[in-house]
Write an enzyme that holds these catalytic residues in place. Structure first.
Site, PDB file in Angstrom:
ATOM      1  N   GLU A  72       1.003  -1.154  -0.178  1.00  0.00           N
ATOM      2  CA  GLU A  72      -0.137   0.136  -0.033  1.00  0.00           C
ATOM      3  C   GLU A  72       0.901   1.241   0.193  1.00  0.00           C
ATOM      4  OE1 GLU A  72      -3.356   2.416   2.637  1.00  0.00           O
ATOM      5  OE2 GLU A  72      -2.659   0.313   3.397  1.00  0.00           O
ATOM      6  N   ARG A 115       6.323 -13.134   9.445  1.00  0.00           N
ATOM      7  CA  ARG A 115       7.034 -11.606   9.052  1.00  0.00           C
ATOM      8  C   ARG A 115       8.300 -11.739   9.661  1.00  0.00           C
ATOM      9  NH1 ARG A 115       3.623  -6.860  11.545  1.00  0.00           N
ATOM     10  NH2 ARG A 115       5.519  -5.826  10.921  1.00  0.00           N
ATOM     11  N   LYS A 141       4.367   0.761   9.711  1.00  0.00           N
ATOM     12  CA  LYS A 141       4.311   1.976   9.129  1.00  0.00           C
ATOM     13  C   LYS A 141       3.638   3.057   9.485  1.00  0.00           C
ATOM     14  CE  LYS A 141       3.088   0.118   4.653  1.00  0.00           C
ATOM     15  NZ  LYS A 141       2.701   0.066   3.393  1.00  0.00           N
TER      16      LYS A 141
END
Length: 559
Positions: free
Chosen positions: A34, A259, A269
């Protein structure tokens, strides 16, 4: 022997079986960020997994921007993401934007309404949240859940036409408010947002939610293996529901991997943006940031990062990796390619009283003892030099083998010098030391008359180039800052910021460093590996970022 593209892992086994059975003819993966921030070290792993598996099986990997939230997205982020992917060494087959599919997504939402699988809800976001239920209690049906197909279609068209304000209505999937998976409790799939979009401009005032848009994007592009991190595992049933109920021709499948979590590092983020917005750091590319651009500016190489993520492997396990692992691969990559030179970060002047005044001689020094192909360089030597202040003590402890009154040390690439006098200012601070040298002890001359226990580095004073050195420590003190309780503020991790994460020093480098170019990398004797800062350096005024210190106790486990 060259490493395989990816080590053995469960996703590779799935792909091999899918190709063997003919379930898929060609492997298609995608990296779908994104564009609401810069990529970080965790994304480097996702990039490597998607591109490497696509390449390993002769397939293709697309770059896709999941740009469904215009309030947080920007072309700056789009451009930085593309730059980072290329810098890491990967090339995408095709580039796509989720926003290019908005018409198709709208049609599929209309299909859900026509099938009685979606409805317009007038409840506020808070009301929807309050009636969603808990892990142990079912949710409550919306009072608008049984609206007719005709009414839902009319209201949805009015939403698109801009009749309603932000938050006034949403479109929800009609699944099961009693589901044990909260993601299936009539999730919102469209919301109103009167916001200009970086790609579609003002065409739309309603936007699909990520959990609805993402599976449709995969299906439209023919993605065969939709690879994502483990936090999306609970959303896989919704992913499959959207693909099935929207009657997509191509059916992708989602697979989740653990992850990458790095100690003393945040990879949210939202948190990284908070650091930038509140000016705790100097932008997204601050060398203390775990962003790809920050690591690049600091001096990490793409080869080091790729080796690091390869070593972390692909699994479903959760773990926090020590920063020393990443630093290890930086050293391994730089140790043979970085020229070794001398820099004095905290300078103390030395006058060699028996060296001829006005004389400058050139000495030969190897650039890298482990890589003779880097050749040699000429460095000046004269009556005045700078040494590190820590390399002299007036009253040293036992086993201190550097310079002190009456002691002799070797100057790297030069001569033995002996300290005779100490010059101090009115406050008693040492400002200068006077030494004598022995001309017979020149480096490379074969002198064996006596030995000294200490060797120190230096820079000739009259031709030395002034330089700034930026020394870094971890930005955050907490071992696992992602686990710090946020109590709804998302700011408590800021309490763990390290006030000593940046130290700026001013010293000198050899004169041949005057023309050092952006991102040139060097090993400074005893100090570590450094890289020329691309933003702060000026011609003749270099600024060096320390990539990593010279040594670490960390060792990779034997295979």
């Amino acid at each position: 022997m060259e490493k395989p593209i990816t080590p053995p892992n469960f996703i590779k086994s799935v792909i091999e079986e899918d190709l063997r059975t003919g379930k898929v003819k060609e492997v298609v993966t995608r990296f779908p960020p994104e564009p609401n921030g810069y990529l970080h070290i965790g994304h480097a792993k996702a990039i490597w997994i998607n591109f490497s598996l696509g390449d390993e099986f002769g397939g293709r990997t697309n770059l896709r921007f999941d740009d469904t939230n215009p309030a947080k997205e920007d072309t700056e982020y789009v451009n930085s993401i593309q730059e980072d992917v290329k810098w890491l060494g990967y090339e995408w087959e095709e580039k796509h934007f989720a926003s290019n599919y908005f018409d198709e997504m709208y049609k599929r939402a209309v299909l859900l309404i026509q099938k009685g699988k979606a409805y317009v809800d007038d409840q506020s976001a808070d009301q929807i949240r309050e009636t969603r239920g808990t892990l142990t209690e079912p949710g409550q049906n919306s009072p608008y859940r049984e609206r007719s197909v005709e009414e839902n279609f009319k209201l949805f068209e009015e939403m698109r036409a801009g009749k309603y304000q932000n938050g006034e209505k949403v479109l929800r999937a009609k699944i099961d408010m009693a589901s044990g998976n909260i993601n299936l409790r009539d999730p919102v799939i469209y919301r109103i947002s009167h916001t200009e979009h970086h790609n579609t401009g003002g065409k739309w005032c309603i936007y699909p939610m990520y959990s609805y848009a993402h599976p449709l994007e995969d299906a439209i592009e023919g993605v065969t293996h939709s690879l994502c991190s483990l936090e999306f595992e609970d959303q896989r049933p919704l992913y499959d529901w959207v693909v099935a109920e929207c009657e997509m021709e191509k059916v992708p499948h989602q697979y989740e991997f653990g992850r990458l979590n790095l100690a003393q590092t945040v990879t949210s983020k939202r948190k990284l943006k908070l650091l930038v917005d509140e000016k705790h750091v100097d932008g997204w590319d601050d060398p203390r940031m775990p962003t790809i651009s920050g690591l690049r500016r600091r001096g990490y190489t793409p080869e080091a990062i790729r080796s690091f993520v390869y070593e972390t492997g692909i699994s479903k396990a959760y773990g926090v990796i020590d920063l020393q692992v990443l630093e290890h691969f930086a050293r391994e990559d730089l140790k043979l390619q970085a020229p070794r030179t001398m820099a004095v970060i905290d300078p103390l002047k030395v006058v060699i009283t028996n060296y001829p005044e006005g004389q400058v001689e050139m000495l030969e020094a190897e650039n890298n003892t482990e890589n003779p192909e880097l050749g040699t360089r000429q460095i000046p030597f004269s009556r005045e030099i700078y040494i590190e202040r820590e390399d002299f003590m007036e009253n040293p402890p036992s086993k201190y083998f550097r310079l002190f009154p009456g002691n002799e040390v070797r100057l790297k690439h030069a001569y033995f010098i002996k300290c005779n006098d100490v010059i101090k200012d009115a406050d008693g601070h040492v400002t200068e030391i006077h030494c004598t040298y022995d001309i017979e002890t020149k480096s490379g001359s074969g002198f064996t008359g006596r030995k000294v226990k200490g060797t120190i580095h230096w820079v000739e004073a009259t031709q030395a180039v002034s330089a700034e050195f930026r020394l870094y420590e971890p930005l955050i003190n907490a071992e696992d800052p992602e686990a710090v309780e946020e109590d709804g503020t998302e700011k408590t991790f800021l309490d763990q910021l390290n006030p000593n994460s940046l130290e700026i020093a001013h010293g000198f480098v050899e004169p041949n460093m005057k023309e050092a170019q952006s991102q040139d990398k060097f090993q400074f004797f005893r100090h570590g590996y450094f890289s020329v800062d691309p933003k702060l350096s000026k011609p003749g005024e270099p600024v060096f970022n320390r990539v990593v210190s010279l040594k670490s106790s960390f060792q990779l486990p034997k295979q």
